[in-house]
Design a protein around this motif. Structure first.
Motif, PDB file in Angstrom:
ATOM      1  N   ILE A  82       0.844  -1.200   0.000  1.00  0.00           N
ATOM      2  CA  ILE A  82       0.000   0.000   0.000  1.00  0.00           C
ATOM      3  C   ILE A  82       0.878   1.248   0.000  1.00  0.00           C
ATOM      4  O   ILE A  82       0.654   2.184  -0.772  1.00  0.00           O
ATOM      5  CB  ILE A  82      -0.964  -0.020   1.216  1.00  0.00           C
ATOM      6  CG1 ILE A  82      -2.055  -1.081   1.001  1.00  0.00           C
ATOM      7  CG2 ILE A  82      -1.579   1.362   1.450  1.00  0.00           C
ATOM      8  CD1 ILE A  82      -2.953  -1.327   2.189  1.00  0.00           C
ATOM      9  N   LEU A  83       1.920   1.221   0.826  1.00  0.00           N
ATOM     10  CA  LEU A  83       2.824   2.366   0.910  1.00  0.00           C
ATOM     11  C   LEU A  83       3.514   2.636  -0.427  1.00  0.00           C
ATOM     12  O   LEU A  83       3.758   3.782  -0.794  1.00  0.00           O
ATOM     13  CB  LEU A  83       3.869   2.087   2.013  1.00  0.00           C
ATOM     14  CG  LEU A  83       4.960   3.105   2.254  1.00  0.00           C
ATOM     15  CD1 LEU A  83       4.362   4.482   2.518  1.00  0.00           C
ATOM     16  CD2 LEU A  83       5.807   2.667   3.444  1.00  0.00           C
ATOM     17  N   GLY A  84       3.785   1.562  -1.160  1.00  0.00           N
ATOM     18  CA  GLY A  84       4.474   1.705  -2.441  1.00  0.00           C
ATOM     19  C   GLY A  84       3.546   1.889  -3.624  1.00  0.00           C
ATOM     20  O   GLY A  84       3.988   1.881  -4.773  1.00  0.00           O
ATOM     21  N   GLY A  85       2.255   2.032  -3.366  1.00  0.00           N
ATOM     22  CA  GLY A  85       1.307   2.254  -4.454  1.00  0.00           C
ATOM     23  C   GLY A  85       1.042   1.013  -5.297  1.00  0.00           C
ATOM     24  O   GLY A  85       0.566   1.107  -6.424  1.00  0.00           O
TER      25      GLY A  85
ATOM     26  N   THR B 154       1.049   5.333 -10.981  1.00  0.00           N
ATOM     27  CA  THR B 154       2.135   4.807 -11.819  1.00  0.00           C
ATOM     28  C   THR B 154       3.371   5.703 -11.693  1.00  0.00           C
ATOM     29  O   THR B 154       4.484   5.216 -11.504  1.00  0.00           O
ATOM     30  CB  THR B 154       1.687   4.724 -13.295  1.00  0.00           C
ATOM     31  OG1 THR B 154       0.517   3.912 -13.341  1.00  0.00           O
ATOM     32  CG2 THR B 154       2.764   4.118 -14.172  1.00  0.00           C
ATOM     33  N   THR B 155       3.150   7.007 -11.768  1.00  0.00           N
ATOM     34  CA  THR B 155       4.268   7.949 -11.635  1.00  0.00           C
ATOM     35  C   THR B 155       4.893   7.845 -10.248  1.00  0.00           C
ATOM     36  O   THR B 155       6.118   7.855 -10.103  1.00  0.00           O
ATOM     37  CB  THR B 155       3.773   9.394 -11.875  1.00  0.00           C
ATOM     38  OG1 THR B 155       3.066   9.410 -13.101  1.00  0.00           O
ATOM     39  CG2 THR B 155       4.920  10.382 -11.928  1.00  0.00           C
ATOM     40  N   PHE B 156       4.031   7.714  -9.233  1.00  0.00           N
ATOM     41  CA  PHE B 156       4.520   7.581  -7.856  1.00  0.00           C
ATOM     42  C   PHE B 156       5.418   6.335  -7.732  1.00  0.00           C
ATOM     43  O   PHE B 156       6.531   6.412  -7.205  1.00  0.00           O
ATOM     44  CB  PHE B 156       3.316   7.485  -6.911  1.00  0.00           C
ATOM     45  CG  PHE B 156       3.657   7.181  -5.479  1.00  0.00           C
ATOM     46  CD1 PHE B 156       4.291   8.135  -4.690  1.00  0.00           C
ATOM     47  CD2 PHE B 156       3.342   5.951  -4.920  1.00  0.00           C
ATOM     48  CE1 PHE B 156       4.611   7.846  -3.362  1.00  0.00           C
ATOM     49  CE2 PHE B 156       3.647   5.658  -3.600  1.00  0.00           C
ATOM     50  CZ  PHE B 156       4.286   6.612  -2.818  1.00  0.00           C
TER      51      PHE B 156
ATOM     52  N   VAL C 142       9.376   5.628  -5.442  1.00  0.00           N
ATOM     53  CA  VAL C 142       9.569   4.426  -4.637  1.00  0.00           C
ATOM     54  C   VAL C 142      10.607   3.510  -5.266  1.00  0.00           C
ATOM     55  O   VAL C 142      10.545   3.217  -6.463  1.00  0.00           O
ATOM     56  CB  VAL C 142       8.234   3.637  -4.506  1.00  0.00           C
ATOM     57  CG1 VAL C 142       8.402   2.474  -3.540  1.00  0.00           C
ATOM     58  CG2 VAL C 142       7.108   4.544  -4.052  1.00  0.00           C
ATOM     59  N   GLY C 143      11.551   3.062  -4.453  1.00  0.00           N
ATOM     60  CA  GLY C 143      12.489   2.018  -4.877  1.00  0.00           C
ATOM     61  C   GLY C 143      12.147   0.747  -4.118  1.00  0.00           C
ATOM     62  O   GLY C 143      12.076   0.764  -2.893  1.00  0.00           O
TER      63      GLY C 143
ATOM     64  N   LEU D 234      11.628   7.042  -1.043  1.00  0.00           N
ATOM     65  CA  LEU D 234      11.756   5.985  -0.050  1.00  0.00           C
ATOM     66  C   LEU D 234      12.135   4.657  -0.679  1.00  0.00           C
ATOM     67  O   LEU D 234      11.794   4.382  -1.832  1.00  0.00           O
ATOM     68  CB  LEU D 234      10.479   5.826   0.778  1.00  0.00           C
ATOM     69  CG  LEU D 234       9.137   5.792   0.109  1.00  0.00           C
ATOM     70  CD1 LEU D 234       8.232   4.787   0.776  1.00  0.00           C
ATOM     71  CD2 LEU D 234       8.523   7.159   0.231  1.00  0.00           C
ATOM     72  N   LEU D 235      12.852   3.875   0.120  1.00  0.00           N
ATOM     73  CA  LEU D 235      13.252   2.533  -0.310  1.00  0.00           C
ATOM     74  C   LEU D 235      12.456   1.524   0.507  1.00  0.00           C
ATOM     75  O   LEU D 235      12.502   1.553   1.736  1.00  0.00           O
ATOM     76  CB  LEU D 235      14.735   2.311  -0.001  1.00  0.00           C
ATOM     77  CG  LEU D 235      15.772   2.867  -0.945  1.00  0.00           C
ATOM     78  CD1 LEU D 235      17.164   2.577  -0.408  1.00  0.00           C
ATOM     79  CD2 LEU D 235      15.618   2.243  -2.327  1.00  0.00           C
ATOM     80  N   LEU D 236      11.742   0.652  -0.197  1.00  0.00           N
ATOM     81  CA  LEU D 236      10.913  -0.332   0.486  1.00  0.00           C
ATOM     82  C   LEU D 236      11.486  -1.724   0.230  1.00  0.00           C
ATOM     83  O   LEU D 236      11.651  -2.123  -0.934  1.00  0.00           O
ATOM     84  CB  LEU D 236       9.470  -0.256  -0.022  1.00  0.00           C
ATOM     85  CG  LEU D 236       8.806   1.120   0.058  1.00  0.00           C
ATOM     86  CD1 LEU D 236       7.369   1.055  -0.456  1.00  0.00           C
ATOM     87  CD2 LEU D 236       8.838   1.645   1.493  1.00  0.00           C
TER      88      LEU D 236
END
Ligand SMILES: Nc1ncnc2c1ncn2[C@@H]1O[C@H](COP(=O)(O)OP(=O)(O)OP(=O)(O)O)[C@@H](O)[C@H]1O
Ligand SMILES: [Mg+2]
Length: 266
Positions: free
Chosen positions: A85-88, A113-115, A120-121, A192-194
């Motif tokens: 969810i955090l990473g879209g 998609t852009t997010f 996000v990595g 952010l890196l997830l």
């Protein structure tokens, strides 16, 4: 020796309500830190026939800029659901997710998609490299679309792979492939890196070197890292530890002094 301050979730919720303008009144360690991520009463339900699965059941937490956060919890607790969810990659059933001041739960497909592409990595347990692209091409391919991306060669050098740029994933060990995946995420220069169980498929020594790399990335770039693990032993490497149990936040712990992974055994 790290001093742990345990914050019960109800205290946290009350404190969250007291927070204003990105500053917090939780204590010295968090004063002046800017809020990067906020989950507000997030629920996620999956419908399987007649059965409703509550993967997340009223999740509240905040993450601050530059933090290294570990999410701990048993299998099925809801850790990956939070990260997705955090990473879209997944959407909430109810509640709000604020990232860098934007409510991503209101994003349409294009904005999401852009997010995902720029902000996000991701680092996954099984690396997810493209098999017919070299290490360098894998990193370049992912970062090409990102406006502020870093130099792929530089980052692959930083993760210790400057000699392996032209190798395909099948020619690299698991640890090396995970280093490529980390380089791919870092080169995008995301907000952010997830990382979802990034060491889940690696042996002890390689796990340690990958976690050391993530600690170094956090120190050097001040990028926020959120890392999921089953392994409670590595919790001391984080600024904060979010424990998830049955779709709820069980506890949030602050490590006033972070430990280097090198000094931790399990
Ligand atoms: N797409 C889905 N459809 C139905 N149920 C799902 C789906 N994704 C997750 N779930 C359920 O939601 C709950 C939380 O799953 P999640 O993957 O977040 O757990 P986790 O903490 O990451 O577990 P693990 O450590 O095993 O990876 C589980 O009961 C899981 O079966
Ligand atoms: Mg998971």
């Amino acid at each position: 020796m790290s001093i742990k301050v345990k914050i019960k979730q109800d205290v946290r919720n009350e404190a969250t309500r007291m927070e204003s303008n990105n500053s917090t009144k939780l204590g010295d360690a968090e004063v002046e830190k800017k809020k990067l991520i906020e989950f507000k009463n997030v629920t996620k339900e999956y419908q399987l026939g007649d059965v409703t699965i509550k993967a997340l059941d009223g999740v509240d937490f905040s993450i601050y800029e530059g933090e290294f956060v570990v999410i701990l919890g048993a299998s099925g607790a809801g850790k990956s659901t939070i990260l997705n969810i955090l990473g879209g990659m997944d959407v909430v059933s109810s509640g709000e997710v604020i990232v860098h001041g934007n409510n991503i739960t209101q994003y349409n497909e294009n904005k999401l998609t852009t997010f995902r592409a720029e902000d996000v990595g991701f680092v996954f347990q099984f690396y997810n490299l493209i098999p017919n692209l070299t290490a360098l091409e894998n990193v370049e391919f992912a970062s090409e679309v990102c406006k502020n991306h870093l130099d792929a060669n530089d980052i692959l050098d930083k993760v210790g792979l400057s000699e392996r740029l032209n190798n395909f994933p099948s020619q690299l060990s698991g640890g090396e492939q995970q280093r490529v995946a980390i380089a791919r995420a870092v080169t995008k220069n995301p907000l952010l890196l997830l990382c979802d169980e990034p060491t889940g498929a690696l042996d002890y020594k390689t796990s340690k070197s990958v976690l050391k790399l993530l600690q170094d990335v956090n120190e050097e770039t001040k990028k926020c890292i959120v890392l999921i693990t089953h392994n409670a032993a590595i919790a001391p490497i984080a600024d904060r530890v979010i424990k998830v149990k049955s779709g709820k936040i069980e506890e949030i712990t602050t490590n006033d002094v972070k430990q280097s992974i090198e000094g931790i055994e399990w």
